[in-house]
Scaffold this active site. Structure first.
Site, PDB file in Angstrom:
ATOM      1  CD  GLU A 282      34.884  49.510  39.262  1.00 50.42           C
ATOM      2  OE1 GLU A 282      34.870  48.124  38.915  1.00 50.42           O
ATOM      3  OE2 GLU A 282      35.927  50.220  38.901  1.00 50.42           O
ATOM      4  CE  LYS A 284      34.020  39.999  44.749  1.00 48.56           C
ATOM      5  NZ  LYS A 284      33.846  38.742  44.093  1.00 48.56           N
ATOM      6  NE  ARG A 289      40.811  39.674  37.031  1.00 44.01           N
ATOM      7  CZ  ARG A 289      41.238  40.295  38.235  1.00 44.01           C
ATOM      8  NH1 ARG A 289      41.226  39.644  39.621  1.00 44.01           N
ATOM      9  NH2 ARG A 289      42.033  41.163  38.281  1.00 44.01           N
ATOM     10  NE  ARG A 304      40.289  34.772  40.530  1.00 44.50           N
ATOM     11  CZ  ARG A 304      41.286  34.751  41.465  1.00 44.50           C
ATOM     12  NH1 ARG A 304      42.526  34.128  41.030  1.00 44.50           N
ATOM     13  NH2 ARG A 304      41.399  35.323  42.367  1.00 44.50           N
ATOM     14  CD  GLU A 334      33.788  38.429  37.130  1.00 38.08           C
ATOM     15  OE1 GLU A 334      35.033  38.938  37.372  1.00 38.08           O
ATOM     16  OE2 GLU A 334      33.451  37.610  37.850  1.00 38.08           O
ATOM     17  CG  PHE A 374      37.056  45.023  36.394  1.00 44.21           C
ATOM     18  CD1 PHE A 374      38.382  44.780  36.657  1.00 44.21           C
ATOM     19  CD2 PHE A 374      36.162  44.114  36.395  1.00 44.21           C
ATOM     20  CE1 PHE A 374      38.825  43.718  36.693  1.00 44.21           C
ATOM     21  CE2 PHE A 374      36.470  42.823  36.524  1.00 44.21           C
ATOM     22  CZ  PHE A 374      38.187  42.483  36.621  1.00 44.21           C
ATOM     23  NE  ARG A 449      43.943  37.605  47.832  1.00 42.91           N
ATOM     24  CZ  ARG A 449      43.096  37.080  47.364  1.00 42.91           C
ATOM     25  NH1 ARG A 449      41.964  37.981  47.231  1.00 42.91           N
ATOM     26  NH2 ARG A 449      42.777  36.145  46.471  1.00 42.91           N
ATOM     27  CE  LYS A 455      37.624  38.934  48.177  1.00 38.75           C
ATOM     28  NZ  LYS A 455      37.673  37.660  47.382  1.00 38.75           N
TER      29      LYS A 455
HETATM   30  P1  ATP Z   1      35.758  35.928  44.923  1.00 39.08           P
HETATM   31  O1  ATP Z   1      35.725  34.306  45.137  1.00 39.08           O
HETATM   32  O2  ATP Z   1      35.405  36.616  46.119  1.00 39.08           O
HETATM   33  O3  ATP Z   1      35.445  36.209  43.527  1.00 39.08           O
HETATM   34  P2  ATP Z   1      38.543  35.601  44.051  1.00 39.08           P
HETATM   35  O4  ATP Z   1      39.336  34.880  45.014  1.00 39.08           O
HETATM   36  O5  ATP Z   1      38.069  34.844  42.889  1.00 39.08           O
HETATM   37  O6  ATP Z   1      37.307  36.192  45.000  1.00 39.08           O
HETATM   38  P3  ATP Z   1      39.390  38.327  44.375  1.00 39.08           P
HETATM   39  O7  ATP Z   1      40.690  38.910  43.652  1.00 39.08           O
HETATM   40  O8  ATP Z   1      39.536  38.267  45.830  1.00 39.08           O
HETATM   41  O9  ATP Z   1      39.135  37.213  43.501  1.00 39.08           O
HETATM   42  O10 ATP Z   1      38.031  39.328  44.163  1.00 39.08           O
HETATM   43  C1  ATP Z   1      37.861  40.090  42.849  1.00 39.08           C
HETATM   44  C2  ATP Z   1      37.118  39.246  41.940  1.00 39.08           C
HETATM   45  O11 ATP Z   1      35.880  39.835  41.831  1.00 39.08           O
HETATM   46  C3  ATP Z   1      37.901  39.205  40.724  1.00 39.08           C
HETATM   47  O12 ATP Z   1      38.794  38.311  40.553  1.00 39.08           O
HETATM   48  C4  ATP Z   1      36.770  39.380  39.504  1.00 39.08           C
HETATM   49  O13 ATP Z   1      36.567  38.139  39.022  1.00 39.08           O
HETATM   50  C5  ATP Z   1      35.586  39.752  40.269  1.00 39.08           C
HETATM   51  N1  ATP Z   1      34.842  40.970  40.143  1.00 39.08           N
HETATM   52  C6  ATP Z   1      33.572  41.147  39.707  1.00 39.08           C
HETATM   53  N2  ATP Z   1      33.314  42.392  39.606  1.00 39.08           N
HETATM   54  C7  ATP Z   1      34.542  43.094  39.783  1.00 39.08           C
HETATM   55  C8  ATP Z   1      34.894  44.731  39.499  1.00 39.08           C
HETATM   56  N3  ATP Z   1      33.885  45.375  39.356  1.00 39.08           N
HETATM   57  N4  ATP Z   1      36.094  44.903  39.596  1.00 39.08           N
HETATM   58  C9  ATP Z   1      36.996  43.927  39.944  1.00 39.08           C
HETATM   59  N5  ATP Z   1      36.575  42.481  39.981  1.00 39.08           N
HETATM   60  C10 ATP Z   1      35.648  42.175  39.918  1.00 39.08           C
END
Ligand code: ATP
Length: 613
Positions: A282, A284, A289, A304, A334, A374, A449, A455
């Protein structure tokens, strides 16, 4: 329960030097706390008056708190204020002035935990005309009957300074310790075996080992439920009432946020396919979130960090009402500012402006958010977290009607790394962050996690594989030009989930503008800690320690080994960030959501890997 007992516990915890000490203090105290009172005690220990997601605002203006102290101590406001300037904490002011009260109380009673909690809750709930006078009266009523020590902690609640540095995992460990000591009372089937062994084995060591195993399993069972209902007061009460069986009563329900699932990292499309095989990939998106809870017409939106954000995003609420084809549902996505005219995504700096309490309508018109959904966790009374991602995506397909406000995330399914790379480039060109690959067979894993999501970000092409989110644990006074800001550099740490501790990784003095320095000093000076906080592991001594509360995003040139830092330390050396620069404050993260030791280790390895290629 007398509040005096709780105040003494707070005092001991405040001076505790290790997490282990905190855990056993708490376990011992919880054991003696009556079941109906345990939620109050736990919320106060968290510096709150309910679970975090209820966002009960306990804050009261400093002026009004000073007024209450003046009223009952007999000291004039001016003197209260002067003492505040000297001590920097109204809790300490209340303690000092009450210990040398000028007037005797007319009517004073022994304070109970129940009374303290009830009055504080009334203070939090008071609103409208006359509410300030009422708040002063309610606080004064408590202070009037309080001992100096009690007064210190009571005053810190409306100051929003009661946080004692106890993390949620520490609470859960304490619950588990108590359950193991009462093991036989409520033994579930899976522990029958352990019990048998426990009884049969004579050697002390064996016994200890079994008890440790049972405790770990109990702890896991508690956390599983905490992930779908993050309310430690509620869970503690159930455990006291019914033992482990009580956990069966914890169910997922719309209106209560679920702890979000998180993504792992891998450095290339090839490695993703190696790990997942055929997977969904998907786009990003770089926005907020959000988790949306729909119960009939009642819609609630959580961040979040599980804070309620519903009033901030009225257009999303409208969109949900129009486009979600279900009475009750919990979905996740998101949200980001999107320009319908040019069909372009707005950068994160634009989206972040929507996180505000004022001028919401104007901003919603100027920068409307679009929601890219998502995941789905709950539908019409059914928990669907256990379904495979493939199934959940199918549910989503049928759930979201066509419309302007909500869309499903853009997605492809493939096992071809080249196709993933192409999709990645396509999204990056559109200004998106990269991609997230998803395991088609994985369930929704709340609060963890795992490799169910992986990612791959634009920034991975650089030397350091990603930015790092670190918790601030201390700061240094400014030198030279920075003297006037009172802050020159930050001491920061990553989170070690296994030991529930914060381990130092970098001292950061770059990336902050003058405004940032002033702002940071203002917020950090409020959470200064007398000594190194119990959950902090660090050998560098900053000018001021602070309780881990704020998280910042940092970019660095690389991760190196360093004897100075304690992050993921092995033998003599820990990991450190080389040339770290602050990017921004991550107000959407709690300190426990900072980058973990495990992640930093894999980023360190991945970086070596990229360099070798
Ligand atoms: P980052 O700072 O890289 O966004 P993070 O620590 O906030 O990471 P992670 O769980 O590592 O969070 O990365 C997933 C994050 O990406 C999710 O918390 C969400 O906010 C965002 N996101 C964006 N697009 C998507 C998607 N298609 N599916 C899931 N998460 C997504």
């Amino acid at each position: 329960m007398d509040f005096e007992k709780a105040a003494k516990l707070f005092e001991t915890l405040e001076n505790a030097s290790s997490r282990l000490e905190m855990t056993s203090l708490l376990a011992e105290f919880f054991e003696k706390t009556p079941e109906s009172e345990i939620p109050w005690l736990i919320y106060l220990l968290q510096g709150q008056l309910g679970p975090s997601y209820e966002s009960i605002n306990v804050g009261m203006g400093e002026n009004y708190i000073e007024e209450s102290i003046a009223k009952i101590s007999g000291y004039p406001r001016k003197e209260v204020n002067a003492t505040y300037k000297k001590l920097g904490d109204l809790g300490l002011v209340a303690q000092e002035l009450i210990s040398k009260k000028k007037q005797r109380a007319l009517f004073s009673e022994k304070l109970s935990l129940k009374k303290v909690f009830a009055n504080l809750l009334k203070i939090a709930k008071a609103s409208g005309r006359g509410s300030q006078e009422l708040k002063i009266k309610l606080l004064a009523e408590l202070l009037n009957s309080a001992s100096p020590l009690e007064a210190k902690f009571i005053t810190r609640v409306p100051m929003e300074r009661l946080r004692l540095g106890v993390g949620d995992p520490t609470f859960m460990d304490a619950f588990a310790i108590n359950l193991i000591s009462n093991f036989e009372k409520f033994l579930p089937k899976e522990f029958k075996q352990v019990e048998k062994q426990l009884k049969e084995k004579k050697e002390e060591k064996r016994k200890e080992e079994l008890a440790r195993k049972a405790k770990m399993r109990i702890r896991e069972l508690i956390e599983e439920k905490y992930n779908i209902k993050p309310d430690l007061g509620f869970i503690a009460e159930l455990l006291k009432k019914k033992g482990l069986k009580g956990l069966d009563d914890v169910k997922i329900e719309p209106g209560i946020p679920i702890r979000p699932t998180l993504a792992e990292r891998l450095p290339s499309a090839k490695e993703i396919v190696k790990k997942l095989g055929k997977c969904a990939v998907e786009a990003k998106y770089d926005g907020f979130r959000i988790q949306i809870h729909k119960k009939g017409d009642k819609i609630r939106i959580f961040s979040r960090k599980m804070e309620e954000m519903t009033p901030m995003f009225p257009e999303v609420v409208e969109g949900i009402k129009k486009q979600v084809r279900a009475k009750d549902a919990i979905i996740e996505g998101e949200a980001l500012a999107f320009n319908e005219q040019s069909e372009e995504f707005q950068p994160f700096q634009v989206t972040i402006q929507r996180k505000r309490k004022y001028e919401i309508k104007k901003m919603a018109e100027e920068f409307p958010l679009k929601l890219f959904v998502f995941d789905v966790m709950y539908l019409e009374g059914k928990n669907v977290m256990g379904e495979s991602f493939k199934e959940r995506r199918k549910i989503l397909d049928g759930l979201i009607a066509k419309g302007d406000a909500i869309e499903l995330t853009k997605s492809i399914t493939t096992d071809n790394p080249e196709e993933i790379d192409e999709f990645f480039e396509e999204n990056v060109e559109k200004g998106l962050e990269g991609i997230i690959a998803k395991d088609l067979n994985a369930s929704y894993i709340a609060g963890a996690r795992k490799f169910a999501w992986i990612k791959l970000k634009r920034s991975y092409k650089g030397e350091l594989t990603d930015s790092v989110d670190v918790a601030i644990i201390g700061y240094f006074k400014g030198k030279g030009k920075r003297t006037k800001f009172g802050l020159g550099a930050l001491l920061t740490a990553i989170y070690n989930k296994k030991s529930d501790s914060f381990q130092s990784i970098a001292k950061i003095g770059t990336g902050m503008k003058e405004d940032d320095l002033t702002e940071l000093e203002k917020i950090l000076s409020k959470i200064q800690s007398k000594g190194k906080p119990a959950r902090v592991e660090c050998e560098i001594k900053p000018d001021f320690w602070v309780l881990p509360k704020y998280v910042i995003e940092v970019i660095a040139d690389e991760i190196t080994k360093s004897p100075m830092h304690t992050a993921a330390r092995e033998k003599e050396a820990g990991l450190a960030l080389r040339f770290p620069r602050m990017i921004k404050l991550r107000s959407d993260k709690t300190p426990e959501q900072a980058t973990t030791a495990k992640e930093v280790v894999s980023m360190f390895k991945a970086q070596k890997h990229v360099k070798a290629e």
